[in-house]
Design a protein around this motif. Structure first.
Motif: not given
Length: 301
Positions: A192-203, A269-273, A277-280, A287-289
């Motif tokens: 989950l994202w930092k506010d408890g919301h589900k997210y996905d990545l569109r690559m 959400v921007s890619c960099q953000e 945020g994920w690593e925090r 690591e994210w990489k």
């Protein structure tokens, strides 16, 4: 065979526009490079045939078979198509295609296989797998927790007619209404994202050949409109579970009130953000990489 034109180690454009035959409107409207390509209605004179699998299967009714490209003729032309393209946009057919690509996990109508790939949830294609689905439900009903299922019509998109349920009668009702369904185990504990919301990545990928896949460095992050919850009274609230940015919107992007997803567009959400945020959010984890490396391995697989 005639394209691209190689001169030493440099690929150069052709001396005159290449002729393209296509039966795909999106190609006709998007291939706007007149100095490189020109359209033709005659597949025999085309340098490039950019067509659906149906084109190669048989000539259309308006074209005599004698005028249609033979397998020998097609070998002298550049074929811009993918095998099984007509099956990829059908969720049930895609599941079968993935299963058939794994020789150790044969697919048959009596029982779906264990997931042929570790990231593929167990999926039943109804009506043909209905008996196997009911058999699994009988086994799970004797345990303390019953699985949650996500129901998807094979051909629809944009979040339309997706249902989450723990009830086999509900599945049967939707099957009767739609005729076909892809029914999968719903993954209950997503990140989950930092506010408890589900997210996905569109690559975004570019498939150049079966052995060469290019994956874009940047991606889109889509966040559900409301916080995630698996409570029974929240299963019908798709804005907690789906991250489709067109959820509940019509073709013009306008809200449609209470139809579909309830007119609740998701957020991006921007890619960099996201990476920062994920690593925090996950200190001490990989690591994210490394996560990115595993995702790319899945996409290549």
């Amino acid at each position: 065979p005639v394209f691209p034109l190689s001169q030493g180690s440099v690929t150069r454009p052709p001396p005159q526009p290449l002729l393209v035959y296509t039966d795909m409107p999106v190609v006709q409207s998007s291939l706007d490079l007149p100095h490189l390509f020109a359209f033709t209605e005659d597949p025999l004179e085309a340098d490039i045939i950019w067509a659906t699998p149906a084109f190669f299967a048989s000539p259309p009714s308006y074209a005599p078979a004698s005028c249609w490209p033979s397998p020998v003729q097609l070998k002298t032309q550049w074929r811009a198509t993918l095998p099984n393209l007509d099956r990829v946009d059908d969720k049930c057919e895609m599941v079968k295609l993935l299963a058939q690509s794994q020789p150790t996990h044969p697919f048959d109508d009596s029982s779906p296989p264990s997931p042929p790939l570790p990231w593929l949830p167990r999926t039943y294609c109804l009506p043909e797998d209905l008996a196997a689905l009911l058999q699994e439900w009988k086994k799970s009903s004797s345990s303390s927790s019953s699985p949650t299922w996500i129901l998807k019509p094979p051909h629809l998109a944009r979040g339309w007619d997706i249902v989450l349920t723990r009830s086999p009668p509900c599945i049967l009702r939707h099957l009767q209404a739609s005729g076909r369904l892809a029914v999968s185990h719903y993954l209950p504990s997503p990140d989950l994202w930092k506010d408890g919301h589900k997210y996905d990545l569109r690559m975004y990928l570019l498939l150049l050949s079966p052995s060469l896949v290019l994956i874009h460095e940047h991606f889109r992050v889509r966040r559900a409109a409301r916080s995630y919850s698996m409570a029974s009274n929240h299963l019908e609230d798709l804005s907690r579970h789906l991250t489709n940015t067109t959820l509940g919107l019509d073709e013009d992007g306008e809200e449609e009130g209470k139809e579909g997803g309830g007119g609740c567009p998701t957020e991006t959400v921007s890619c960099q953000e996201f990476v920062e945020g994920w690593e925090r959010l996950h200190p001490g984890r990989e690591e994210w990489k490394e996560v990115r490396r595993r995702i790319e391995g899945m996409l290549a697989e």
